[in-house]
Design an enzyme around this catalytic site. Structure first.
Site, short mmCIF file in Angstrom:
data_model
loop_
_atom_site.label_atom_id
_atom_site.label_comp_id
_atom_site.label_asym_id
_atom_site.label_seq_id
_atom_site.Cartn_x
_atom_site.Cartn_y
_atom_site.Cartn_z
N HIS A 1 -3.12 -5.29 7.04
CA HIS A 1 -2.03 -5.22 6.05
C HIS A 1 -1.39 -3.84 6.05
CE1 HIS A 1 -5.72 -3.70 4.12
NE2 HIS A 1 -4.90 -2.78 3.65
N HIS B 1 1.71 2.52 7.56
CA HIS B 1 0.73 2.39 8.64
C HIS B 1 -0.13 1.16 8.40
CE1 HIS B 1 -1.51 4.34 5.40
NE2 HIS B 1 -2.59 3.76 5.91
#
Ligand code: 2AM
Length: 185
Positions: free
Chosen positions: A39, A122
Site C-alpha cells: 500500500h 513510497h
C-alpha cells in the site's frame, strides 16, 4: 483498533512489482512486507478509540469526495536511512500528497495525534532491523517502471499486529472501508 489511510494499488500493478521483487536476494536481516498488503500510506492513525471511528470515517468520506481521481505509477526505488527499502511513485504525486494531507487532517480533527512527517510517497518493500546497505536493492529496482493506474478510492486499513510472538511475523492488513474519490463517480 490500529488504523491507517492508504491507496491500494490494483492487483496487476502489485504483480508487476512482485515479479521484480522476487528476483532480489532475500538479504540478511531484512523483513519483507507482505504482498497482499502492499500500500501507499496516506496517514497513520495508530490506535483509534472505538468511539472515534465513526467520525474518522465521516471525515475520510468527505476528504475522498473533495479529491479528484488521479493517475499514478510505481517506478524505481529508494531507501530511508538504510532501514526501509521502498518502491517509488511517479505521476500525479501532487494529488497524492493533497489526499495524504486531507487524510491526515481528518485524523487531526478527530483528535488523533498525528506526527506531521514530510510526505514522501513510497511503497515499503522491506524493513531492516539495523542500518543496512540497501544500495544494491535500490540499484536493482532502478529500471522498474510499472503500468500507470487511476487512483479511484481512498481506503481505511486495519492493521492487526501479530500476537503469536513468532519473530518476523508480519502484521495482517484488512481493508475496513473505502470511499470513491470525487472524480471517480
Ligand atoms: P511505511 O510504509 O512508511 O512503513 C502501517 O503500519 C503503515 O503505516 C506502514 O506502511 C507505515 O508506513 C505507516 N506508518 C506511518 N507511521 C507509522 C508508525 N508510527 N507506526 C507504524 N506504522 C506507521
Amino acid at each position: 483498533m490500529r488504523l491507517f489511510a492508504a491507496v491500494l494499488p490494483p492487483a496487476e500493478v502489485v504483480d508487476e512489482l512482485g515479479v521484480r521483487v522476487d528476483r532480489l536476494p532475500p538479504g540478511e536481516g531484512l523483513r519483507w512486507t507482505g504482498r497482499p498488503g502492499w500500500h501507499l500510506t496516506l496517514a497513520f492513525y495508530g490506535d483509534v478509540p472505538e468511539e472515534t471511528v465513526p467520525e474518522l470515517r465521516e471525515r475520510l468520506a468527505r476528504a475522498a469526495a473533495r479529491t479528484e481521481a488521479f493517475e499514478l505509477a510505481l517506478r524505481g526505488s529508494g531507501q530511508f536511512g538504510g532501514r526501509a527499502l521502498w518502491a517509488g511513485v511517479h505521476g500525479r504525486t501532487a494529488e497524492l500528497k493533497l489526499l495524504a494531507d486531507r487524510a491526515e487532517a481528518a485524523g487531526r480533527k478527530c483528535g488523533l495525534p498525528g506526527e506531521h512527517r514530510r510526505y514522501r510517497p513510497h511503497l515499503t518493500l522491506a524493513r531492516a532491523r539495523t542500518a543496512t546497505d540497501l544500495t544494491p536493492y535500490v540499484t536493482a529496482l532502478d529500471t522498474f517502471a510499472g503500468s500507470p493506474w487511476t487512483v479511484t478510492e481512498l481506503a481505511l486499513v486495519r492493521s492487526n499486529l501479530p500476537v503469536s510472538g513468532v519473530p518476523g511475523e508480519r502484521p495482517r492488513y484488512e481493508k475496513a472501508d473505502a470511499w470513491a474519490l470525487g472524480g471517480a463517480r
